[in-house]
Design a protein around this motif. Structure first.
Motif, PDB file in Angstrom:
ATOM      1  N   THR A 106       0.800  -1.220   0.000  1.00  0.00           N
ATOM      2  CA  THR A 106       0.000   0.000   0.000  1.00  0.00           C
ATOM      3  C   THR A 106       0.838   1.278   0.000  1.00  0.00           C
ATOM      4  OG1 THR A 106      -0.150  -0.199   2.397  1.00  0.00           O
ATOM      5  CG2 THR A 106      -2.002  -1.045   1.111  1.00  0.00           C
ATOM      6  N   THR A 107       2.112   1.129   0.192  1.00  0.00           N
ATOM      7  CA  THR A 107       2.975   2.304   0.105  1.00  0.00           C
ATOM      8  C   THR A 107       2.967   2.781  -1.348  1.00  0.00           C
ATOM      9  OG1 THR A 107       4.393   1.362   1.781  1.00  0.00           O
ATOM     10  CG2 THR A 107       5.317   3.167   0.499  1.00  0.00           C
TER      11      THR A 107
ATOM     12  N   ARG B 134       7.597  -3.735   2.776  1.00  0.00           N
ATOM     13  CA  ARG B 134       7.772  -4.623   3.929  1.00  0.00           C
ATOM     14  C   ARG B 134       7.383  -3.964   5.251  1.00  0.00           C
ATOM     15  NH1 ARG B 134      12.934  -7.744   4.762  1.00  0.00           N
ATOM     16  NH2 ARG B 134      11.439  -9.114   5.784  1.00  0.00           N
ATOM     17  N   THR B 135       6.807  -2.793   5.166  1.00  0.00           N
ATOM     18  CA  THR B 135       6.410  -2.147   6.423  1.00  0.00           C
ATOM     19  C   THR B 135       4.925  -1.822   6.474  1.00  0.00           C
ATOM     20  OG1 THR B 135       7.065  -0.038   5.448  1.00  0.00           O
ATOM     21  CG2 THR B 135       8.667  -1.091   6.881  1.00  0.00           C
ATOM     22  N   CYS B 136       4.295  -1.755   5.322  1.00  0.00           N
ATOM     23  CA  CYS B 136       2.882  -1.412   5.338  1.00  0.00           C
ATOM     24  C   CYS B 136       2.077  -2.589   5.886  1.00  0.00           C
ATOM     25  CB  CYS B 136       2.401  -1.043   3.934  1.00  0.00           C
ATOM     26  SG  CYS B 136       2.360  -2.436   2.810  1.00  0.00           S
TER      27      CYS B 136
HETATM   28 ZN   LIG Z   1       4.203  -2.639   1.671  1.00  0.00          ZN
END
Ligand SMILES: [Zn+2]
Length: 684
Positions: A81-82, A94-96
């Motif tokens: 979604t970034t 890898r963080t969304c």
């Molecule tokens: Zn992501």
């Protein structure tokens, strides 16, 4: 799923200390981490960036090369979604939420199906039902079907429907090791990516990174061993790595690792081929016994042996070790071994081993199968036969040229040549080739019908080994040590009288002959008078020839029809002498006393002071020629050593080898066999 190859990230959602196998722990999480499949990764990244995603992809390739991994990364990246603008190369962030949900295994929008165990039509119908439901809070609903070739035919057909008109939010990613089993109708609706085996250096690089990460000390050879055993599958390499660390512990060294993994040491392979070459059957049986005693897996041994022979072949054929995957020391070892092998022999060995390897798996008695294969290897006649045969022919021709014919005395003979290569090699010489002429036409020909001929061209030599391709006819007589016995009864060493002695031709060639064979290149110089190449018998006496011989020496041509430059050889001579001297003083010293005189019959005649020198240098013809080639940095012409006319008082006859061979063909069974069984032709 855990961490990328980078140090345990703070964001690592799985801080549990539980042990994860390396293959999972270091499973790539971004396109950038994927090893060895840059062509796929790059294309997919571009597709994401440009918004040009297909609705179905097929990832095909061997197992363990990263197909499923790439599918997961693609799925993650698609649903990340970034905003794309904030993601480098369209990598998943890898963080969304979406990325993390997937990495933590709780994503509802990325569905992995093992088609191997869900291969029935009902399973696919079920899948179709879920396809109707749009993704929850993500862009796409992504189906990853692993081992898709396992689907039954009806399952495929059920799937086809969905593939034809998929909802816009669905993305299918199929992975398979056997794309040929996937229905063409499915294939045509997918975008296909072929994953390749991962090269050994790439696997080694990955293992090194992991070693550094894990604090495992290892030597390069050990990693190379794992990488080679993994055979292009990174996952296998990582599993092997785990196994190796458990078995051997750290530091990870090659020797204990080899033992632990049951990898046959390369020494044993070298031993096997050397024994086979030497025909040492007992040694080979003992070798198999040792393998069995040590508990090696025999099919694996044969597989390794095939690879070993392949390495030898590669080294011999290419003259380099670039295509051999291994440590530098290993490459050097193969390079060093090339001198012992002829390409043809290795090909035969390889076929044998390959065949044995293919069958040993079905064999109930692997030991017997292995022994049989090795014994067959030891029984292989050196295929060098052909070389020897050709070398023999050359010697024969040389003998003929010198006027000493073993049995066949009267008729003339000609060069036997199997022809094909000859044609190609023949330099632009005025001499037309007669190769096309049916051999049969010669057969009935009465011995004394020598036709004038162009210089002898050589029989087909092996590309690699034989250095004497330019012309066997007049070729240097070599001693070849290992000739086949079948030739033993054949022409005695050339008579001492062999010097530059033109034979007075008792049998003049029919005038019509030249038109048949074209301008007799061989004869062009100096032989105008002697017309027919002398019969062998005549030349033996050498005296009569001197008259004609002298002019030859008087006016040496600088180049003969073969384009061999006497000047080049003469110029190179001092360097040749120096080069040979450095290696073998006595040969060098004799060369120092020798001098290139003229070009005749495609060979450079080198005058030496006496018979002793001639004999010795003749026996060294090949090595001298090799050295000459090195000095010239080019192919060296054939060399013929003759006693200097002044000293010997004799001159060599220009003999018509064609006639000689024709004669031989009639009188020698071996030659007859060459013609009749092997389709040899007299080519001049
Ligand atoms: Zn992501």
């Amino acid at each position: 799923m855990a961490d990328a190859p980078r140090p345990p990230a703070a964001s690592d959602p799985d801080p549990a200390p539980r042990y994860l196998v390396t293959a999972r722990k270091y499973r790539p999480q971004t396109f950038g981490d994927v090893v060895g499949q840059a062509h796929v990764a790059q294309t997919l990244q571009n597709a994401i960036r440009l918004g040009r995603l297909a609705h179905a992809y097929l990832f095909s390739g061997p197992r363990g090369v990263g197909k499923t991994t790439a599918a997961r990364i693609l799925a993650k990246a698609v649903n990340c979604t970034t905003p794309l603008a904030e993601r480098e190369d369209a990598e998943p962030c890898r963080t969304c939420d979406s990325c993390r949900a997937f990495e933590e295994g709780r994503s509802l929008n990325i569905i992995e199906v093992d088609a191997a165990s869900n291969n029935k039509v009902e399973d696919i119908r079920e899948l179709r039902e879920t396809v109707r439901i749009p993704p929850q809070g993500a862009k796409k609903k992504i189906y990853i079907l692993d081992e898709v070739h396992m689907l039954s035919a009806s399952a495929f057909n059920a799937l086809l429907k969905t593939l034809e008109e998929p909802p816009p939010y669905v993305l299918f990613i199929f992975a398979t090791t056997e794309p040929h089993k996937v229905l063409p109708t499915i294939l045509s609706r997918t975008q296909r990516f072929d994953f390749r085996r991962i090269a050994v250096p790439e696997i080694v690089g990955r293992l090194q990174a992991i070693c550094a990460e894990e604090g495992v000390e290892s030597d390069n050879e050990a990693l190379m061993l794992l990488a080679r055993k993994a055979d292009g599958a990174l996952r296998d390499a990582l599993s092997l790595f785990d196994q190796a660390v458990s078995l051997v512990g750290t530091p990870l060294h090659a020797a204990p690792l080899r033992e632990a993994l049951g990898v046959v040491d390369i020494d044993l392979f070298f031993e096997a081929t050397e024994q086979a070459k030497a025909g040492n059957r007992a040694g080979l049986l003992a070798l198999v016994d040792r393998l069995v005693q040590r508990g090696y897996d025999l099919p694996e041994f044969l597989g390794g042996l095939a690879e070993h022979v392949r390495h030898l072949l590669v080294a011999v054929t290419t003259g380099s070790a670039d295509l051999i995957e291994g440590t530098e020391a290993m490459q050097q070892r193969y390079l060093a071994a090339t001198a012992d092998w002829a390409e043809v022999d290795l090909l035969h060995l390889l076929m044998l081993v390959d065949d044995a390897e293919a069958h040993i798996k079905e064999s109930r008695q692997p030991r017997l199968a292995t022994e049989l294969a090795l014994l067959k290897m030891a029984s292989l006649e050196p295929a060098a036969d052909l070389h020897h045969l050709l070398a023999k022919l050359e010697r024969l021709e040389a003998t003929l040229a010198s006027g000493a014919l073993p049995k066949a005395a009267d008729g003339g003979q000609r060069t036997v040549d199997s022809g094909h290569k000859t044609e190609a090699e023949r330099p632009p010489s005025p001499a037309p080739s007669v190769a096309t002429e049916p051999p049969a036409s010669y057969q009935p020909a009465p011995p004394p019908s020598p036709a004038p001929e162009p210089p002898p061209t050589d029989a087909p030599g092996s590309p690699a080994a034989s250095s004497d391709e330019s012309d066997p006819g007049s070729g240097p007589e070599q001693d070849d040590p290992g000739e086949s016995p079948m030739f033993s009864p054949e022409p005695p060493p050339r008579p001492t009288g062999e010097t530059v002695a033109p034979a007075p031709a008792p049998t003049a060639p029919p005038p019509s002959a030249p038109s048949l064979f074209g301008a007799p290149a061989l004869r062009r110089k100096g032989s105008s008078g002697d017309g027919a190449e002398g019969t062998p018998a005549a030349t033996l006496t050498g005296g009569d020839g001197s008259a004609v011989g002298t002019p030859h020496l008087a006016a040496p041509p600088t180049t003969d029809d073969f384009g061999i430059s006497l000047t080049r050889v003469s110029d190179a001579w001092p360097r040749l002498v120096a080069a040979v001297k450095a290696d073998r003083v006595h040969v060098g010293s004799m060369l120092q006393l020798a001098s290139p005189q003229r070009v005749s019959k495609g060979a450079v005649e080198v005058a030496v002071p006496d018979d002793f020198s001639r004999t010795l240098l003749t026996s060294e013809t090949e090595s001298v020629r090799t050295a000459l080639a090195e000095v010239l940095k080019d192919e060296a012409p054939a060399l013929r050593f003759v006693v200097r006319a002044g000293e010997a008082g004799e001159t060599a006859a220009e003999v018509d080898p064609f006639e000689r061979l024709k004669q031989l063909r009639q009188e020698h069974p071996v030659f007859r066999a060459l013609f009749e069984k092997f389709g040899a032709e007299i080519v001049w």
